[in-house]
Scaffold this active site. Sequence first.
Site, PDB file in Angstrom:
ATOM      1  N   ASP A   1      50.402   2.584   0.721  1.00  0.00           N
ATOM      2  CA  ASP A   1      49.962   3.319   1.903  1.00  0.00           C
ATOM      3  C   ASP A   1      48.514   3.759   1.725  1.00  0.00           C
ATOM      4  O   ASP A   1      48.211   4.646   0.923  1.00  0.00           O
ATOM      5  CB  ASP A   1      50.861   4.554   2.088  1.00  0.00           C
ATOM      6  CG  ASP A   1      50.514   5.306   3.355  1.00  0.00           C
ATOM      7  OD1 ASP A   1      51.184   5.098   4.377  1.00  0.00           O
ATOM      8  OD2 ASP A   1      49.546   6.105   3.333  1.00  0.00           O
TER       9      ASP A   1
ATOM     10  N   TYR B   1      40.508   6.764   3.574  1.00  0.00           N
ATOM     11  CA  TYR B   1      40.605   6.948   2.124  1.00  0.00           C
ATOM     12  C   TYR B   1      39.482   6.191   1.394  1.00  0.00           C
ATOM     13  O   TYR B   1      39.280   6.386   0.203  1.00  0.00           O
ATOM     14  CB  TYR B   1      41.955   6.467   1.567  1.00  0.00           C
ATOM     15  CG  TYR B   1      43.183   7.122   2.142  1.00  0.00           C
ATOM     16  CD1 TYR B   1      43.100   8.248   2.953  1.00  0.00           C
ATOM     17  CD2 TYR B   1      44.450   6.612   1.866  1.00  0.00           C
ATOM     18  CE1 TYR B   1      44.245   8.830   3.478  1.00  0.00           C
ATOM     19  CE2 TYR B   1      45.595   7.195   2.383  1.00  0.00           C
ATOM     20  CZ  TYR B   1      45.490   8.300   3.200  1.00  0.00           C
ATOM     21  OH  TYR B   1      46.622   8.856   3.718  1.00  0.00           O
TER      22      TYR B   1
ATOM     23  N   LYS C   1      45.599   2.914   8.186  1.00  0.00           N
ATOM     24  CA  LYS C   1      45.529   3.831   9.330  1.00  0.00           C
ATOM     25  C   LYS C   1      44.147   3.795   9.966  1.00  0.00           C
ATOM     26  O   LYS C   1      43.135   3.624   9.275  1.00  0.00           O
ATOM     27  CB  LYS C   1      45.835   5.273   8.882  1.00  0.00           C
ATOM     28  CG  LYS C   1      47.039   5.374   7.980  1.00  0.00           C
ATOM     29  CD  LYS C   1      47.426   6.800   7.633  1.00  0.00           C
ATOM     30  CE  LYS C   1      48.445   6.816   6.510  1.00  0.00           C
ATOM     31  NZ  LYS C   1      47.908   6.637   5.171  1.00  0.00           N
TER      32      LYS C   1
ATOM     33  N   HIS D   1      45.872   7.673  12.734  1.00  0.00           N
ATOM     34  CA  HIS D   1      45.924   8.653  11.645  1.00  0.00           C
ATOM     35  C   HIS D   1      46.203  10.085  12.121  1.00  0.00           C
ATOM     36  O   HIS D   1      46.942  10.826  11.476  1.00  0.00           O
ATOM     37  CB  HIS D   1      44.601   8.597  10.869  1.00  0.00           C
ATOM     38  CG  HIS D   1      44.721   9.004   9.436  1.00  0.00           C
ATOM     39  ND1 HIS D   1      43.962   8.440   8.435  1.00  0.00           N
ATOM     40  CD2 HIS D   1      45.507   9.922   8.832  1.00  0.00           C
ATOM     41  CE1 HIS D   1      44.295   8.999   7.282  1.00  0.00           C
ATOM     42  NE2 HIS D   1      45.214   9.903   7.497  1.00  0.00           N
TER      43      HIS D   1
END
Length: 290
Positions: free
Chosen positions: A60, A65, A90, A123
């Site tokens: 994930d 990120y 996301k 997100h």
Amino acid sequence: MAKRGTGPSYGISMPPKSPNVGLNDGARMPQLGLGLWQAPDEDAAQIVGAAVDAGYRLFDTAAAYRNERGVGEGLASAGVERDKLFITTKLWNDNQGYDAALVAFDKSLMRLRLEAVDLYLVHWPAPKRDLYVETWRALIRLKEEGRARSIGVSNFEPEHLQRLMDETGVAPAVNQIEVHPRFQQRRLREFHARFDIRTQSWSPLGTGTLLDDSTVGAIAKKHSVTPAQTIIRWHIENDLIVIPKSTTPARIRENTDVFDLRLDEDDMARLAQLDTPDGRIGPDPMTAPF
Ligand code: A2P
């Protein structure tokens, strides 16, 4: 961190450890996976490699990120067939909107070196932008094209989910939200159950803050397991999809050894009592500043 292949338990790809669960679109996904929030891009490939070796198949990540490139590198060299892996990423808030979402999705795929992801999530609802419905229409298109095999959302509240369903007729397969024993989100999970939306727990260990909890510690001791394993098992027994984050190979392995553990009624009742109204650690989706 040690290079893959040099440590005693590296280089052997374990069979998948987690059972799969069904989604409302007919797809199936592992119930336990690795969360990659805060995994640095330069370490992500090794972390993914260690996790594949430990039997993880669900990974994930997110554009936000900033480690999709490293994750893609790790997946490409993991030695596991693509169809045995389940990859989630996301869409970040700045890229909400129909056209912007399609462009951002292509960039994520390129960084991940993939032709399709298994799950693509919006997100945050970012309600002040008021773009999440048209963003959702872009995800519906990506699903129709087969480039996002399943689509879902993250951090959506009932009113956001209801609006998506009312205006597009398509329910998300998953809503990934903050859930842990101190913030159990019972109302939102009940809403999900009504519409066959799967709940996925982010920060399932409360970003690690729950590991020192005395109730968790007592239950862990009773079963001769660790606090992390106790909490991860709580998520599994609650039918949640769970993605504990760790960048440490030994913990990555520890966190997947939860399928022989059974929490009894008394354990579950004690953990249920840890729920508190102000147990949220992350941002509140209604008021988040982004
Ligand atoms: P680390 O990455 O150094 O292993 P959450 O998934 O709730 O966000 O929690 C993640 C935090 O919990 C990270 O700080 C992670 O540290 C820590 N963590 C994850 N698994 C374990 C474990 N088995 N034992 C102790 N700490 C853990």
